[in-house]
Scaffold this motif. Sequence first.
Motif, mmCIF file in Angstrom:
data_model
loop_
_atom_site.group_PDB
_atom_site.id
_atom_site.type_symbol
_atom_site.label_atom_id
_atom_site.label_comp_id
_atom_site.label_asym_id
_atom_site.label_seq_id
_atom_site.Cartn_x
_atom_site.Cartn_y
_atom_site.Cartn_z
ATOM 1 N N PRO A 27 0.812 -1.220 0.000
ATOM 2 C CA PRO A 27 0.000 0.000 0.000
ATOM 3 C C PRO A 27 0.845 1.270 0.000
ATOM 4 O O PRO A 27 0.454 2.279 -0.616
ATOM 5 N N GLU A 28 2.004 1.225 0.647
ATOM 6 C CA GLU A 28 2.854 2.420 0.712
ATOM 7 C C GLU A 28 3.391 2.795 -0.665
ATOM 8 O O GLU A 28 3.574 3.987 -0.959
ATOM 9 N N ARG A 65 0.506 4.352 -2.469
ATOM 10 C CA ARG A 65 0.350 5.706 -1.909
ATOM 11 C C ARG A 65 1.306 6.698 -2.560
ATOM 12 O O ARG A 65 0.898 7.789 -3.006
ATOM 13 N N ASN A 119 -4.641 -4.120 -1.995
ATOM 14 C CA ASN A 119 -3.561 -3.212 -1.618
ATOM 15 C C ASN A 119 -3.660 -1.885 -2.352
ATOM 16 O O ASN A 119 -3.260 -0.846 -1.819
ATOM 17 N N GLY A 138 -3.745 1.532 -0.438
ATOM 18 C CA GLY A 138 -2.804 2.599 -0.742
ATOM 19 C C GLY A 138 -3.489 3.920 -1.038
ATOM 20 O O GLY A 138 -2.999 4.996 -0.658
#
Length: 388
Positions: free
Chosen positions: A332-333, A336, A374, A378
């Motif tokens: 997810p990061e 993001r 995910n 994110g």
Amino acid sequence: MTSMKPLLTHEIGSLAKPGWRVKAIAGAALTEADIEDARVWGERLGVEGHEALLEILRQSPLDADQKQHVKDWSSRYGVRLCESAGLDVVYDGEQQRSEMYAWAIAHANGFEWRGSTRSFDNKYYSKAAVTGPISLAAPYHDQEFGLLRSVARAALKLPITGAYTLGVWSFDEYYATDTKLTGTAAARRAGRDDGRRQLIIDLARKLIRPNVESLIGLGADWIQIDEPGGSTEPGELDLFAESFNESVQGLSATFSTHLCFSDYRLFFPGIERMTGCNQFNVGFANYDSRELGTSSGARPGYAVLPMFRDLPYKPYLGIGVLDIHTDFIEPPELVRDRVLHATEVFGDPNRIHVTPDCGLRTRSWSVAYAKLQNMVAGVELAKKELGL
């Protein structure tokens, strides 16, 4: 029309067809493992009444009516997969269709099949020639849309194959048939170009547009016109844009397109005239780093974002954040940071949508589901950073 909230999430189109669907339609015997797979995914996705599917599968080999019921169940599973992953806009992943080119041509007048053509690796598609006047034999997505509308809880988007791709993937035995070598090379080339243009514009006006009109009449409010062949001939970008506009101009719905893997710079300045397109979906993750970071240096796969940002008619841009060529599950990061970079470049999160690079049909459902989950997670992280 579908509400375009900031950082809207959706899938591009295709998902893999479940093994139980493939075997059932092919007339093969299903094993207990196949039926168990249908049960597990039915429970995991919350597919209501999926026990009825299991009963049908246990009766294999199936008759024609039973096979259609299996296709319909596969569509229900596909929609629920997208919804349970958290997507804002959903589709069934082409569970009703055979192949994006063949499905459209099979419902058109004026074509004859010519055999199989290799597309990539060991993948082949049936290729047709246009041999007469083009027209729509019958609307070919109406039944599919009716089923999906009855199933979907989230907003629904329907992909169809566009006129330019259908044209460049077909042989022309009708529009440009002058094979004499008596003229100059330039004159012969001009004749071929004129024939190509008439072929593609006729596809837009006489096949795609009436099909789109039928869908709108049934209540479809977002239609994605897929153009994987869009950059086949860089010198024809004006024709590509014109064919899209001819397909949708004056019709009331959201119209988007998916530009498949390419050097996206080739589409400019041609798509500056593609004013009928409200939203582009473009694959970027395939070209990007897996390292975290929001700077331009950290996000090399997104270098062409300013070109889409500066289109004069200000379309929405669906940024691909999932690489569909690998089983790597994007954290997810990472999603993001890709989203934050895009919103910084655009200066407006309202114009950014978040999608996979392309359809996820090359990935197993387990991998596709994890990737989509995910992706949604994110986007939530990005919204938190942006205060949305």
